[in-house]
Motif scaffolding. Structure first.
Motif, mmCIF file in Angstrom:
data_model
loop_
_atom_site.group_PDB
_atom_site.id
_atom_site.type_symbol
_atom_site.label_atom_id
_atom_site.label_comp_id
_atom_site.label_asym_id
_atom_site.label_seq_id
_atom_site.Cartn_x
_atom_site.Cartn_y
_atom_site.Cartn_z
ATOM 1 N N ILE A 116 51.181 25.962 43.413
ATOM 2 C CA ILE A 116 50.420 26.672 43.454
ATOM 3 C C ILE A 116 49.043 26.258 43.959
ATOM 4 C CG2 ILE A 116 49.491 28.323 41.640
ATOM 5 C CD1 ILE A 116 52.063 27.290 40.128
ATOM 6 N N TYR A 117 48.640 25.370 43.470
ATOM 7 C CA TYR A 117 47.392 25.168 44.127
ATOM 8 C C TYR A 117 46.644 24.527 45.222
ATOM 9 C CZ TYR A 117 43.219 21.832 44.532
ATOM 10 O OH TYR A 117 41.464 21.647 44.219
ATOM 11 N N SER A 118 47.815 24.264 46.179
ATOM 12 C CA SER A 118 46.896 24.280 47.901
ATOM 13 C C SER A 118 47.459 25.740 48.184
ATOM 14 C CB SER A 118 48.623 23.592 48.081
ATOM 15 O OG SER A 118 48.284 22.421 47.825
ATOM 16 N N PRO A 119 48.476 26.386 47.835
ATOM 17 C CA PRO A 119 48.201 27.971 48.935
ATOM 18 C C PRO A 119 46.724 29.138 48.411
ATOM 19 C CG PRO A 119 50.254 27.558 48.152
ATOM 20 C CD PRO A 119 49.117 26.759 47.160
ATOM 21 N N THR A 120 47.034 28.218 47.022
ATOM 22 C CA THR A 120 45.786 29.340 46.640
ATOM 23 C C THR A 120 43.898 28.938 46.883
ATOM 24 O OG1 THR A 120 46.789 29.760 44.339
ATOM 25 C CG2 THR A 120 44.470 30.157 44.286
ATOM 26 N N LYS A 121 44.309 27.228 47.720
ATOM 27 C CA LYS A 121 42.833 26.922 47.797
ATOM 28 C C LYS A 121 42.308 26.948 49.605
ATOM 29 C CE LYS A 121 42.576 22.624 49.208
ATOM 30 N NZ LYS A 121 42.706 20.979 49.426
ATOM 31 N N ASP A 122 43.486 27.250 50.013
ATOM 32 C CA ASP A 122 43.480 27.340 51.850
ATOM 33 C C ASP A 122 43.515 28.476 52.227
ATOM 34 O OD1 ASP A 122 44.356 25.154 52.004
ATOM 35 O OD2 ASP A 122 46.770 25.347 52.303
ATOM 36 N N VAL A 123 44.165 29.473 51.370
ATOM 37 C CA VAL A 123 43.384 31.463 50.794
ATOM 38 C C VAL A 123 41.799 31.727 50.575
ATOM 39 C CG1 VAL A 123 43.610 33.597 50.297
ATOM 40 C CG2 VAL A 123 45.584 32.034 50.390
ATOM 41 N N MET A 124 41.692 30.480 49.556
ATOM 42 C CA MET A 124 40.228 30.451 48.977
ATOM 43 C C MET A 124 39.486 30.554 50.439
ATOM 44 S SD MET A 124 40.045 30.457 45.116
ATOM 45 C CE MET A 124 38.525 31.091 45.099
ATOM 46 N N SER A 125 39.727 29.195 51.133
ATOM 47 C CA SER A 125 39.223 28.383 51.609
ATOM 48 C C SER A 125 38.636 29.442 52.938
ATOM 49 C CB SER A 125 39.482 27.933 51.991
ATOM 50 O OG SER A 125 39.173 26.640 50.992
ATOM 51 N N HIS A 174 46.058 44.375 57.398
ATOM 52 C CA HIS A 174 46.047 45.878 57.882
ATOM 53 C C HIS A 174 44.851 46.590 57.350
ATOM 54 C CE1 HIS A 174 50.720 44.303 56.569
ATOM 55 N NE2 HIS A 174 50.378 44.327 58.285
ATOM 56 N N SER A 175 45.355 47.942 57.368
ATOM 57 C CA SER A 175 44.586 48.918 57.481
ATOM 58 C C SER A 175 44.389 49.056 55.980
ATOM 59 C CB SER A 175 44.086 50.064 58.150
ATOM 60 O OG SER A 175 43.644 49.853 59.147
ATOM 61 N N TYR A 176 43.203 49.994 55.076
ATOM 62 C CA TYR A 176 43.196 50.310 53.458
ATOM 63 C C TYR A 176 44.160 49.221 53.033
ATOM 64 C CZ TYR A 176 40.829 53.893 56.408
ATOM 65 O OH TYR A 176 40.112 54.930 56.206
ATOM 66 N N ALA A 177 44.248 47.976 52.938
ATOM 67 C CA ALA A 177 44.708 47.391 52.360
ATOM 68 C C ALA A 177 43.915 45.240 52.186
ATOM 69 C CB ALA A 177 46.436 47.036 52.698
ATOM 70 N N ILE A 178 44.727 44.844 51.494
ATOM 71 C CA ILE A 178 44.329 44.061 51.720
ATOM 72 C C ILE A 178 45.397 42.621 52.525
ATOM 73 C CG2 ILE A 178 42.517 44.017 49.192
ATOM 74 C CD1 ILE A 178 45.039 42.415 47.543
ATOM 75 N N SER A 179 46.469 43.227 52.542
ATOM 76 C CA SER A 179 47.214 41.942 52.621
ATOM 77 C C SER A 179 47.959 42.364 54.436
ATOM 78 C CB SER A 179 48.586 43.238 52.810
ATOM 79 O OG SER A 179 49.122 44.141 53.092
ATOM 80 N N GLY A 180 47.666 41.737 55.501
ATOM 81 C CA GLY A 180 47.955 41.444 56.928
ATOM 82 C C GLY A 180 49.497 40.539 57.115
ATOM 83 N N ALA A 205 38.831 46.509 61.068
ATOM 84 C CA ALA A 205 39.681 46.256 61.058
ATOM 85 C C ALA A 205 40.705 47.530 59.436
ATOM 86 C CB ALA A 205 40.667 45.101 61.151
ATOM 87 N N VAL A 206 39.891 46.662 58.653
ATOM 88 C CA VAL A 206 40.481 47.577 57.089
ATOM 89 C C VAL A 206 40.428 48.914 57.048
ATOM 90 C CG1 VAL A 206 39.867 47.437 54.509
ATOM 91 C CG2 VAL A 206 40.310 45.099 56.039
#
Length: 223
Positions: A116-125, A174-180, A205-206
Motif C-alpha cells: 500500500i505504502y510503496s505505490p502510494t508514495k510513487d504515485v504522489m512523488s 485520459h480526457s475528462y478523467a484522472i486515469s490513464g 490532454a485532460v
C-alpha cells in the motif's frame, strides 16, 4: 408592362412588423436553453470547486469532531501547517531526514503494508516533489496509417533492464478523467512537445484539447 412602384410607407410598415413580430415558443426555448447552458458553464466549475474544498475541509475536520464543532476549519488548518512543518524538518535538518528515512524503510519492508505504502508514495512523488515524473510531455505516434499522434508524458527513458532496448515508457492520460494508461514504444515513435509546458500539456490532454495549447483562457467563452 409598367412595374409596380415601391411604396415607402408599406416598406417601413413591413419592416416594423417584422421587428415586433411575436417570438415563437421554439425561439424562446432556444434562447432559454442557450443562456441556461452558458450559465451552467460559468457556475459549474465554480460550484464544483467550492464543493470539493468544502468536502475536503469537513472530512479533515471530522478527524476531531469536538474541535470542529467549536471552531470549524481549525483541524484542517492545523493539519496543513503540521504537514508543511514536517516537510520543512524532513528536508532541512539531519535528524528530520533520518527520522523520515527510518520510517520510510520500515514501511517499505513491512509485509502487507509495503504493497500500500510503496505505490502510494510513487504515485504522489510522480505529481509533486523533486522526483515528479510528469514533467516531459511528448507526442506519441500510436498509428501509422492513418498517422495518429497522442500527447503523453515520458516516464521511463530507458527500458534495457527488462530487455527492451531503444524502447521508452509513456503515460497517456485520459480526457475528462484522472486515469490513464502506460505504453512501451520505440524511441523513434516519440517527439518532444514544443511550445507547451508540462502543466499546459496535461491540461490539453485532460480537457480533450479544449483548453488549447498555451492557456484555457476563453476556452469556454460564449460564441
Amino acid at each position: 408592362m409598367k412595374p409596380k412602384s415601391l411604396n415607402l410607407t408599406e416598406i417601413n410598415k413591413a419592416y416594423t412588423d417584422n421587428l415586433v413580430k411575436k417570438p415563437t415558443f421554439e425561439t424562446l426555448t432556444n434562447i432559454f436553453l442557450k443562456n441556461f447552458f452558458q450559465g451552467l458553464i460559468i457556475i459549474g466549475p465554480i460550484g464544483l470547486t467550492i464543493y470539493v474544498i468544502y468536502f475536503v475541509i469537513t472530512s479533515v475536520d471530522g478527524i476531531i469532531p469536538s474541535v470542529a464543532k467549536v471552531i470549524p476549519g481549525l483541524v484542517f488548518i492545523s493539519m496543513i501547517l503540521a504537514t508543511a512543518v514536517l516537510g520543512y524538518l524532513g528536508n532541512k535538518f539531519v535528524v528530520g531526514r533520518f527520522f523520515v528515512e527510518a520510517v520510510d524503510r520500515l514501511l517499505e519492508r513491512t509485509p502487507g503494508i509495503k504493497h500500500i505504502y510503496s505505490p502510494t508514495k510513487d504515485v504522489m512523488s510522480s505529481f509533486v516533489g523533486d522526483k515528479k515524473k510528469f514533467s516531459d510531455p511528448v507526442w506519441v505516434k500510436t498509428n501509422e496509417n492513418p498517422e495518429i499522434w497522442r500527447i503523453g508524458f515520458l516516464t521511463q527513458k530507458e527500458m534495457a533492464d527488462v530487455e527492451k532496448h531503444n524502447y521508452v515508457a509513456v503515460y497517456l492520460p485520459h480526457s475528462y478523467a484522472i486515469s490513464g494508461w502506460v505504453i512501451v514504444t520505440e524511441e523513434k515513435n516519440i517527439k518532444p512537445v514544443i511550445g507547451m509546458t508540462a502543466a499546459s500539456a496535461m491540461k490539453f490532454a485532460v480537457s480533450g484539447g479544449v483548453a488549447g495549447f498555451h492557456s484555457d483562457e476563453n476556452a469556454f467563452a460564449a460564441k
